[in-house]
Design a protein around this motif. Sequence first.
Motif, mmCIF file in Angstrom:
data_model
loop_
_atom_site.group_PDB
_atom_site.id
_atom_site.type_symbol
_atom_site.label_atom_id
_atom_site.label_comp_id
_atom_site.label_asym_id
_atom_site.label_seq_id
_atom_site.Cartn_x
_atom_site.Cartn_y
_atom_site.Cartn_z
ATOM 1 N N HIS A 37 8.002 74.828 -5.777
ATOM 2 C CA HIS A 37 8.638 74.783 -4.705
ATOM 3 C C HIS A 37 7.614 74.011 -4.871
ATOM 4 C CE1 HIS A 37 11.665 78.311 -5.490
ATOM 5 N NE2 HIS A 37 10.613 78.251 -6.266
ATOM 6 N N SER A 38 7.826 72.628 -4.379
ATOM 7 C CA SER A 38 6.980 71.615 -3.449
ATOM 8 C C SER A 38 7.077 71.087 -2.577
ATOM 9 C CB SER A 38 6.468 70.836 -4.347
ATOM 10 O OG SER A 38 6.952 68.983 -3.351
ATOM 11 N N PRO A 39 6.992 70.864 -0.911
ATOM 12 C CA PRO A 39 7.149 70.391 -0.021
ATOM 13 C C PRO A 39 7.758 68.893 0.013
ATOM 14 C CG PRO A 39 4.505 70.847 0.182
ATOM 15 C CD PRO A 39 5.058 71.129 -0.832
ATOM 16 N N LEU A 40 7.494 68.235 -0.628
ATOM 17 C CA LEU A 40 7.781 66.301 -1.553
ATOM 18 C C LEU A 40 8.789 66.979 -1.580
ATOM 19 C CD1 LEU A 40 4.466 64.549 -0.873
ATOM 20 C CD2 LEU A 40 5.845 64.300 1.359
ATOM 21 N N TYR A 41 8.660 67.382 -2.772
ATOM 22 C CA TYR A 41 9.492 67.058 -3.983
ATOM 23 C C TYR A 41 10.992 68.388 -3.840
ATOM 24 C CZ TYR A 41 6.831 64.411 -6.016
ATOM 25 O OH TYR A 41 5.825 62.689 -6.793
ATOM 26 N N GLY A 42 10.736 69.220 -3.769
ATOM 27 C CA GLY A 42 11.552 70.464 -3.016
ATOM 28 C C GLY A 42 11.615 71.380 -5.019
ATOM 29 N N PRO A 43 12.091 72.831 -4.906
ATOM 30 C CA PRO A 43 12.143 73.214 -5.516
ATOM 31 C C PRO A 43 12.577 73.088 -6.500
ATOM 32 C CG PRO A 43 14.305 73.946 -4.376
ATOM 33 C CD PRO A 43 12.671 72.971 -3.376
ATOM 34 N N ARG A 44 12.118 72.919 -8.143
ATOM 35 C CA ARG A 44 12.784 72.273 -9.721
ATOM 36 C C ARG A 44 11.859 72.535 -10.319
ATOM 37 N NH1 ARG A 44 12.620 66.381 -8.656
ATOM 38 N NH2 ARG A 44 13.378 66.729 -6.751
ATOM 39 N N PRO A 45 12.609 72.817 -11.931
ATOM 40 C CA PRO A 45 11.443 73.400 -12.710
ATOM 41 C C PRO A 45 10.740 72.908 -13.335
ATOM 42 C CG PRO A 45 14.081 72.671 -13.628
ATOM 43 C CD PRO A 45 14.129 71.898 -11.540
ATOM 44 N N ALA A 46 10.012 73.524 -13.390
ATOM 45 C CA ALA A 46 8.101 72.790 -13.566
ATOM 46 C C ALA A 46 8.284 71.612 -14.156
ATOM 47 C CB ALA A 46 7.677 74.172 -14.409
ATOM 48 N N ARG A 47 8.412 71.117 -15.298
ATOM 49 C CA ARG A 47 9.222 70.377 -16.598
ATOM 50 C C ARG A 47 9.366 68.877 -15.496
ATOM 51 N NH1 ARG A 47 8.516 68.243 -21.270
ATOM 52 N NH2 ARG A 47 7.390 70.311 -22.253
ATOM 53 N N ASP A 48 10.453 69.674 -14.808
ATOM 54 C CA ASP A 48 11.139 68.478 -14.034
ATOM 55 C C ASP A 48 9.836 67.705 -12.989
ATOM 56 O OD1 ASP A 48 12.695 68.652 -15.100
ATOM 57 O OD2 ASP A 48 14.156 69.345 -13.895
#
Length: 141
Positions: A37-48
């Motif tokens: 869960h990243s403030p720039l990239y949003g929530p996403r699978p770790a690999r992505d």
Amino acid sequence: MSADLKSTTLADAYLTALQCEDLEGVLALFADDGYVHSPLYGPRPARDFYTELFVDSHSSALTLLGTMHGSTVDGNPLLSIWFYFDWTLADGTSAPFDVVDVLELDDEGKIKKLYIVYDTVDVRPAFEISSARPSYRAGRR
């Protein structure tokens, strides 16, 4: 192995793989269904997340400032890693920040969920110019 030693070992392994942009090394620390869960990239699978982060990065130097460990209200182990991320974006723009990564671990000590916490006021505009795309903003439709 004590909880403190495990925390330090995981923190060191994570920061080393992150700084070296070692995709397989960082993913080896995650559960198969690990999520970021990243403030720039949003929530996403770790690999992505890490694939995209490494494309958007020219280099980084990470300085460990501290670790904290505890548990979620459900009893899952937590490790927080506080560090300085001296990030250089793909176009050469400097975008450093202090950050805390909060890692929720599974029973095997793998990262199940990782929450990245930092102030994006200076980083977000530099990131959006460098990557030529908008960053994630919670609540934006």
